[in-house]
Design a protein around this motif. Structure first.
Motif, PDB file in Angstrom:
ATOM      1  N   ALA A 229       1.006  -1.223  -0.236  1.00  0.00           N
ATOM      2  CA  ALA A 229      -0.183  -0.296   0.342  1.00  0.00           C
ATOM      3  C   ALA A 229       0.960   1.280  -0.214  1.00  0.00           C
TER       4      ALA A 229
ATOM      5  N   TYR B  99       3.057 -13.117   3.836  1.00  0.00           N
ATOM      6  CA  TYR B  99       2.745 -13.670   4.796  1.00  0.00           C
ATOM      7  C   TYR B  99       1.711 -11.966   5.500  1.00  0.00           C
ATOM      8  N   MET B 100       2.343 -11.198   4.878  1.00  0.00           N
ATOM      9  CA  MET B 100       2.451  -8.938   5.076  1.00  0.00           C
ATOM     10  C   MET B 100       1.213  -9.157   3.965  1.00  0.00           C
ATOM     11  N   GLU B 101       1.303  -9.796   2.912  1.00  0.00           N
ATOM     12  CA  GLU B 101       0.532  -8.715   2.008  1.00  0.00           C
ATOM     13  C   GLU B 101      -0.276  -9.548   2.006  1.00  0.00           C
TER      14      GLU B 101
ATOM     15  N   ARG C 177      -3.639  -9.543   3.515  1.00  0.00           N
ATOM     16  CA  ARG C 177      -4.793  -8.338   3.506  1.00  0.00           C
ATOM     17  C   ARG C 177      -4.672  -7.546   1.977  1.00  0.00           C
ATOM     18  N   ASN C 178      -4.103  -7.362   1.542  1.00  0.00           N
ATOM     19  CA  ASN C 178      -4.324  -6.749   0.092  1.00  0.00           C
ATOM     20  C   ASN C 178      -4.736  -7.458  -1.082  1.00  0.00           C
TER      21      ASN C 178
END
Lengths: 199, 199
Positions: free
Chosen positions: B30, B111-113, B115-116
């Motif tokens: 983002a 893992y981190m993205e 949600r995007n």
DNA sequence: GTCTATACGTCGATAGAC
DNA sequence: GTCTATCGACGTATAGAC
């Protein structure tokens, strides 16, 4: 005397943190706008700046509060009146699970949004995190020295156990197949086994 | 015949993925603009749309490639010619570490993205992830059934072991105190101990 | 304490020249 | 295949009315 009409400053500040926590954890700091946060609590974007210096400070406050509560809760937690490393480890694991499981959103942003902290803020949160990890590391080091634990590398074991425990938050849901108590026993078993404690 | 001047489409597409991977993993999806990515590879923002439909597709392609490579690498990996659960678990752990350790950026954004990702893209990646977790879960279930493993809950143990192993990427650095081989042995010991295998 | 209005920058994505 | 120019929307943050 408290005012009857309108909303007080303290209450709005609390709502602001709650809204930011909810939206940051759901969509990510960078993807959330101040307008969205304002809409969530029913004020205009401009009004937010009465309660926070800027968006970055809002994120830092959430993370800083979480870490301070964590460290304070540990200080306040009852400790076993023994030096037995296995009992001290058990105490830490139970504490960790009971503190973190009901705080899914805080735990999530504390890990995911570290990269969005400006250098100074990042350094302060990192310091608190290292202090917390140091608690476990001390227990493991003592247990290794006394021969109670079979641990090849204390630092790696510390990271491994923290990662294992914190991983709960990615799958645990209230009202699911397992209760908090069951989760606690399952993880405790695995952690003790991992450091070579017979049960 | 390959062209001598300018850059070919294939090469630019590769550079685009490399730049996106680097920037997404460092700053987050983002927070990264298409203009930044373009600057990184020395073209204008408009030119990127010759190689990707949009920013979202760029993220999905990175995650999808990573998961397909992971599953393909497992299919291609040598397997022990025994049904002994402990040997199969050892094989999985060694594979996991050797695949993930050199791919810090891919693992991080995978893992981190999540949600995007838009819902459809998210569902596709989740399916691949569950397929991979299923590999470990089968080994643990077999080992529990045969009495080789002491595992209270197979699903929780699967999550715990994956989380423990993937946690490596948060601290491991090339040229640090420990070599890949040492890390591999340390984690293997802890995983086997955690499921109750004597060594 | 909250509102409206606004300054000013950047965003993703497209159109059309070369 | 890459560029420049541009659209319309949205971002953070501030100023000043009420």
């Amino acid at each position: 005397m408290a005012r009857k009409t309108g909303s007080s400053g303290e209450e709005t500040a609390r709502q602001l943190r709650a809204a930011a926590l909810k939206l940051f954890s759901r969509d990510g700091y960078a993807a959330v706008s101040m307008r969205q946060i304002a809409r969530e609590i029913g004020v205009q974007a401009g009004a937010l700046y009465l309660y926070t210096a800027d968006k970055q400070t809002l994120l830092f406050d959430l993370l800083n509060r979480h870490m301070e509560e964590l460290l304070q809760a540990w200080d306040d937690a009852p400790k076993p009146d023994t030096n037995d490393p296995a009992r001290r480890l058990e105490c830490f694991v139970r504490f960790h699970i009971r503190f973190h499981l009901p705080r899914a959103e805080e735990v999530f942003i504390s890990y995911m949004e570290l990269r969005n902290l400006e250098p100074d803020n990042f350094a302060r949160i990192e310091k608190q995190r290292r202090r917390y990890e140091g608690l476990l590391q001390s227990i493991l080091a003592d247990g290794k020295a006394s021969g109670d634990f079979k641990v090849a590398d204390v630092k790696v074991a510390t990271f491994a156990i923290i990662a294992m425990l914190t991983g709960m938050n990615t799958w645990y849901r209230d009202g699911g197949r397992l209760s908090v108590d069951m989760v606690e026993e399952i993880y405790l078993d695995m952690v003790l086994a991992a450091v070579g404690v017979e049960r």
